[in-house]
Design an enzyme around this catalytic site. Structure first.
Site, PDB file in Angstrom:
ATOM      1  N   ARG A 108      44.990  35.135  27.034  1.00 13.92           N
ATOM      2  CA  ARG A 108      46.345  35.206  27.587  1.00 13.92           C
ATOM      3  C   ARG A 108      47.302  35.516  26.456  1.00 13.92           C
ATOM      4  O   ARG A 108      47.302  34.830  25.426  1.00 13.92           O
ATOM      5  CB  ARG A 108      46.777  33.902  28.250  1.00 13.92           C
ATOM      6  N   HIS A 135      48.219  40.504  35.657  1.00 14.77           N
ATOM      7  CA  HIS A 135      47.724  39.127  35.812  1.00 14.77           C
ATOM      8  C   HIS A 135      46.562  39.146  36.823  1.00 14.77           C
ATOM      9  O   HIS A 135      46.663  38.595  37.927  1.00 14.77           O
ATOM     10  CB  HIS A 135      48.866  38.224  36.288  1.00 14.77           C
ATOM     11  N   GLN A 138      44.931  36.011  38.645  1.00 19.86           N
ATOM     12  CA  GLN A 138      45.859  35.462  39.648  1.00 19.86           C
ATOM     13  C   GLN A 138      45.675  36.160  40.998  1.00 19.86           C
ATOM     14  O   GLN A 138      45.768  35.533  42.064  1.00 19.86           O
ATOM     15  CB  GLN A 138      47.306  35.673  39.137  1.00 19.86           C
ATOM     16  N   ASP A 231      58.055  34.874  42.077  1.00 20.11           N
ATOM     17  CA  ASP A 231      57.664  34.510  40.709  1.00 20.11           C
ATOM     18  C   ASP A 231      58.963  34.122  40.000  1.00 20.11           C
ATOM     19  O   ASP A 231      60.059  34.340  40.535  1.00 20.11           O
ATOM     20  CB  ASP A 231      56.986  35.717  40.028  1.00 20.11           C
ATOM     21  N   CYS A 272      53.148  32.050  42.267  1.00 23.13           N
ATOM     22  CA  CYS A 272      52.088  31.872  41.261  1.00 23.13           C
ATOM     23  C   CYS A 272      52.303  30.585  40.453  1.00 23.13           C
ATOM     24  O   CYS A 272      51.350  30.058  39.887  1.00 23.13           O
ATOM     25  CB  CYS A 272      52.021  33.083  40.342  1.00 23.13           C
ATOM     26  N   ARG A 317      43.067  29.183  41.980  1.00 29.33           N
ATOM     27  CA  ARG A 317      42.886  29.794  40.653  1.00 29.33           C
ATOM     28  C   ARG A 317      41.551  29.364  40.060  1.00 29.33           C
ATOM     29  O   ARG A 317      40.842  30.147  39.434  1.00 29.33           O
ATOM     30  CB  ARG A 317      44.017  29.382  39.693  1.00 29.33           C
TER      31      ARG A 317
HETATM   32  N1  NVA Z   1      55.696  36.462  35.334  1.00 34.82           N
HETATM   33  C1  NVA Z   1      55.384  35.148  34.850  1.00 34.82           C
HETATM   34  C2  NVA Z   1      54.085  34.680  35.405  1.00 34.82           C
HETATM   35  C3  NVA Z   1      53.689  33.283  35.048  1.00 34.82           C
HETATM   36  C4  NVA Z   1      52.382  32.888  35.645  1.00 34.82           C
HETATM   37  C5  NVA Z   1      55.337  35.154  33.333  1.00 34.82           C
HETATM   38  O1  NVA Z   1      54.788  36.111  32.756  1.00 34.82           O
HETATM   39  O2  NVA Z   1      55.875  34.239  32.704  1.00 34.82           O
HETATM   40  N1   CP Z   2      50.196  31.088  37.560  1.00 35.36           N
HETATM   41  C1   CP Z   2      49.869  30.871  36.266  1.00 35.36           C
HETATM   42  O1   CP Z   2      49.314  31.743  35.603  1.00 35.36           O
HETATM   43  O2   CP Z   2      50.196  29.646  35.807  1.00 35.36           O
HETATM   44  P1   CP Z   2      50.075  29.148  34.281  1.00 35.36           P
HETATM   45  O3   CP Z   2      51.094  29.945  33.506  1.00 35.36           O
HETATM   46  O4   CP Z   2      50.365  27.699  34.330  1.00 35.36           O
HETATM   47  O5   CP Z   2      48.681  29.464  33.803  1.00 35.36           O
END
Ligand code: NVA
Ligand code: CP
Length: 337
Positions: A108, A135, A138, A231, A272, A317
């Site tokens: 990540r 993502h 997800q 989101d 999410c 998830r």
């Molecule tokens: N768009 C958000 C998703 C978090 C799961 C981010 O990148 O912070």
């Molecule tokens: N939805 C998601 O990716 O959550 P986290 O950022 O907590 O992993």
């Protein structure tokens, strides 16, 4: 006989066919049932999994950890301050080192290029746990949750409201188009998805028979939606954008009026997570102090309503990440998809 998934990485959704993505979704449902019934499924017995995190995470980290252990593997968390990646060691060199010790790698972080480089140089399956662009893990959970609720995917309509060009929006648009789900991106024009991405989604939609819509008109965008999806308005790495986004995205907040505007009683809420539906967080308090808003992308009322499915989605998830890891690393018998 080797299955078509063995050894492959999940870096972005377009690397997989519609049938392969459906396999991940249906296999996730199967593994969920096994878990609920207490049937062991230790397909990765003795394997070691590296979990690389440049950005924070609750769900993705927990899902990879629990899924690894349920599958009989050992997960090792390597946070951005724990290892040399980026600062003292290139992604390529890190990939070669980790690939020599681990059987699979989750990443990540910021750049999509990093996860691609890890896959290119590690020689083991790499799973994208979120980058600035995509993502994909997800998506398996999200479309599984949709399928659980409606018994099918093709022909459903999902309306995503808010920041139309972030990782989750990109992934929802492309994945829906591949799977035959109608996707509406409802956002201000300045946050519309990239033209190239829309073109690509349209090509997939032409093949799958779904339709895509990119609009700044909320009424038109949410009409007929089976799912409203939100989101955060400000993604990780963009924390300087709260002022701009709070003003720009207020009309795109999922509230009861928007729920009613779908014209359907059974519309579900997907998110999410994490979500800003109250002021119980540092950012939530900051936004209340600076802008007078106590809720952002979704109201507390909708978040706690009968429409809400975001916590099922969060649980999914784990089941879906388990399916992705098992299919690509478990030498499973999968004769065809
Ligand atoms: N768009 C958000 C998703 C978090 C799961 C981010 O990148 O912070
Ligand atoms: N939805 C998601 O990716 O959550 P986290 O950022 O907590 O992993």
């Amino acid at each position: 006989m080797q299955n078509v998934f063995q050894g492959r990485s999940l870096l972005k959704e377009i690397d997989f066919t519609k049938e392969e993505l459906m396999y991940f979704i249906d296999f996730s449902a199967h593994l969920k049932e096994m878990k609920k019934k207490g049937i062991p499924h230790r397909y990765l017995e003795g394997k070691n999994i590296a979990l690389l995190f440049e950005k924070a995470s609750t769900r993705t980290r927990s899902a990879f950890t629990v899924a690894s252990i349920d599958l009989g593997a050992h997960p090792e968390y390597l946070g951005k301050n724990d290892i040399q990646i980026g600062k003292k060691e290139s992604v390529e060199d890190t990939a070669k080192v980790l690939g020599g010790m681990f059987d699979g790698i989750e990443f990540r972080g910021f750049k999509q290029e990093s996860v691609e480089l890890l896959a290119e140089h590690s020689g083991v399956p790499v799973w994208n746990g979120l980058t600035d662009e995509w993502h994909p893990t997800q998506m398996i959970a999200d479309y599984l949750t949709l399928k659980e609720n409606f018994g099918k995917l093709e022909g459903l309509t999902l309306a995503y409201t808010g920041d139309g060009r972030n990782n989750v929006a990109n992934s929802l648009l492309i994945t829906g188009a591949i799977l035959g789900v109608n996707v509406h991106i409802v956002s201000p024009e300045s946050l519309f998805p990239d033209d190239e991405l829309v073109k690509l989604a349209q090509e997939y939609a032409d093949k799958s028979g779904s339709h895509i819509m990119i609009t700044d008109n909320v009424k038109e965008g949410v009409k007929g939606a089976d799912a409203l999806y939100a989101d955060v308005w400000v993604s990780m790495g963009e924390e300087d954008k709260f002022a701009e986004r709070v003003n720009l995205l207020k009309p795109y907040q999922i509230n009861m009026d928007m729920m009613r505007a779908t014209g359907k009683d059974e519309t579900i809420l997907l998110h999410c997570l994490p979500a800003f539906h109250d002021t119980e967080t540092e950012y939530g308090k900051m936004v209340e102090e600076d802008f007078g808003e106590t809720e952002m992308e979704v109201t507390d009322e909708v978040f706690r309503s009968k429409h809400a499915r975001q916590f099922d989605q969060a649980e999914n998830r784990m089941h879906s990440i388990k399916a992705i890891m098992a299919a690509t690393l478990g030498n499973l018998f999968i004769p065809r998809v």
